[in-house]
Write a protein that holds these residues in place. Structure first.
Motif, PDB file in Angstrom:
ATOM      1  N   MET A 124       0.794  -1.349   0.016  1.00 52.09           N
ATOM      2  CA  MET A 124      -0.022   0.005   0.016  1.00 52.09           C
ATOM      3  C   MET A 124       0.834   1.375   0.249  1.00 52.09           C
ATOM      4  SD  MET A 124      -3.222  -0.735  -0.014  1.00 52.09           S
ATOM      5  CE  MET A 124      -4.064   0.693   0.496  1.00 52.09           C
ATOM      6  N   ASN A 125       2.037   1.227   0.695  1.00 49.02           N
ATOM      7  CA  ASN A 125       2.916   2.353   0.912  1.00 49.02           C
ATOM      8  C   ASN A 125       3.602   2.514  -0.502  1.00 49.02           C
ATOM      9  OD1 ASN A 125       2.124   3.157   3.395  1.00 49.02           O
ATOM     10  ND2 ASN A 125       3.757   1.810   4.198  1.00 49.02           N
ATOM     11  N   ALA A 126       3.962   1.572  -1.066  1.00 45.71           N
ATOM     12  CA  ALA A 126       4.634   1.688  -2.460  1.00 45.71           C
ATOM     13  C   ALA A 126       3.568   2.176  -3.488  1.00 45.71           C
ATOM     14  CB  ALA A 126       5.084   0.392  -2.692  1.00 45.71           C
ATOM     15  N   LEU A 127       2.509   1.744  -3.434  1.00 42.89           N
ATOM     16  CA  LEU A 127       1.217   2.209  -4.449  1.00 42.89           C
ATOM     17  C   LEU A 127       1.223   3.893  -4.175  1.00 42.89           C
ATOM     18  CD1 LEU A 127      -1.409  -0.270  -4.270  1.00 42.89           C
ATOM     19  CD2 LEU A 127       0.248   0.157  -6.092  1.00 42.89           C
ATOM     20  N   GLN A 128       1.043   4.065  -2.906  1.00 42.57           N
ATOM     21  CA  GLN A 128       1.000   5.731  -2.624  1.00 42.57           C
ATOM     22  C   GLN A 128       2.172   6.556  -2.959  1.00 42.57           C
ATOM     23  OE1 GLN A 128      -0.254   6.311   1.383  1.00 42.57           O
ATOM     24  NE2 GLN A 128      -0.773   8.578   0.893  1.00 42.57           N
ATOM     25  N   ASP A 129       3.259   5.868  -2.787  1.00 42.81           N
ATOM     26  CA  ASP A 129       4.526   6.643  -3.081  1.00 42.81           C
ATOM     27  C   ASP A 129       4.599   6.863  -4.754  1.00 42.81           C
ATOM     28  OD1 ASP A 129       5.120   6.996  -0.434  1.00 42.81           O
ATOM     29  OD2 ASP A 129       6.455   5.230  -0.414  1.00 42.81           O
ATOM     30  N   ASN A 130       4.071   6.172  -5.327  1.00 44.82           N
ATOM     31  CA  ASN A 130       4.208   6.048  -6.941  1.00 44.82           C
ATOM     32  C   ASN A 130       2.704   6.684  -7.633  1.00 44.82           C
ATOM     33  OD1 ASN A 130       6.794   4.699  -7.662  1.00 44.82           O
ATOM     34  ND2 ASN A 130       6.083   3.253  -6.057  1.00 44.82           N
ATOM     35  N   GLY A 131       2.054   7.214  -6.538  1.00 42.56           N
ATOM     36  CA  GLY A 131       0.719   7.800  -7.298  1.00 42.56           C
ATOM     37  C   GLY A 131      -0.352   7.195  -7.532  1.00 42.56           C
ATOM     38  N   PHE A 132      -0.363   5.953  -6.982  1.00 41.81           N
ATOM     39  CA  PHE A 132      -1.571   5.177  -7.214  1.00 41.81           C
ATOM     40  C   PHE A 132      -2.608   5.424  -5.906  1.00 41.81           C
ATOM     41  CE2 PHE A 132       1.407   3.387  -9.984  1.00 41.81           C
ATOM     42  CZ  PHE A 132       0.737   3.009 -11.008  1.00 41.81           C
ATOM     43  N   TYR A 133      -3.513   6.002  -6.124  1.00 40.83           N
ATOM     44  CA  TYR A 133      -4.402   6.417  -4.971  1.00 40.83           C
ATOM     45  C   TYR A 133      -5.755   5.565  -4.912  1.00 40.83           C
ATOM     46  CZ  TYR A 133      -1.213  10.047  -4.570  1.00 40.83           C
ATOM     47  OH  TYR A 133       0.083  10.826  -4.424  1.00 40.83           O
ATOM     48  N   SER A 134      -6.014   4.977  -5.849  1.00 43.45           N
ATOM     49  CA  SER A 134      -7.487   4.502  -6.022  1.00 43.45           C
ATOM     50  C   SER A 134      -7.325   2.843  -6.085  1.00 43.45           C
ATOM     51  CB  SER A 134      -8.085   4.782  -7.459  1.00 43.45           C
ATOM     52  OG  SER A 134      -9.328   4.020  -7.392  1.00 43.45           O
TER      53      SER A 134
END
Length: 143
Positions: A124-134
């Motif tokens: 989840m943190n890796a997704l948020q760090d790369n701009g994936f919020y949905s």
């Protein structure tokens, strides 16, 4: 409802109900409405001749193929069918979605029920760090 005041009733003040329906007013109203609509219908159409141009709409774009991230119980992470790591997850996802906007892309996460919460949070943190919020979580139906 109509009432009958005189007739072959019992007493002087006996009132009997008339159960016949008078349809004449109903038919009169329907005929008047029919005439009104027959007169008004031609007035509702446009009689000015106009040569309209052809409308060529572009074909509808199919929705993009959904992107799935799978997390196994031992912590292995997959993007689609390809194994990846948490460190390279963002780059692999951007390769997978192509030119689409990461902020508007929905990522589906499938995780084993024995997956550690820490492994899930790293993803989840890796997704948020790369701009994936949905993010959508995939579960099994209970049927």
């Amino acid at each position: 409802m109509a009432a009958k005041l005189s007739g072959s009733g019992g007493g002087k003040y006996t009132v009997e109900a008339n159960s016949e329906i008078n349809v004449t007013p109903f038919v009169d109203i329907m005929l008047v409405l029919l005439i009104i609509f027959m007169v008004a219908a031609p007035l509702a159409t446009v009689s000015v001749p106009v040569k309209l141009p052809r409308a060529v709409a572009p074909p509808a774009v199919n929705p993009p193929k959904p992107v799935f991230i799978s997390i196994q119980n031992d912590g292995d992470v997959f993007v689609g069918d390809f194994k990846t790591s948490v460190a390279t997850l963002g780059d692999d996802l951007k390769t997978q979605i192509g030119s689409r906007n990461p902020e508007q892309e929905r990522i589906f996460i499938r995780a084993d029920q024995l997956t550690r919460y820490g492994d899930f949070m790293q993803v989840m943190n890796a997704l948020q760090d790369n701009g994936f919020y949905s993010v959508a979580l995939v579960g099994e139906d209970q049927s």
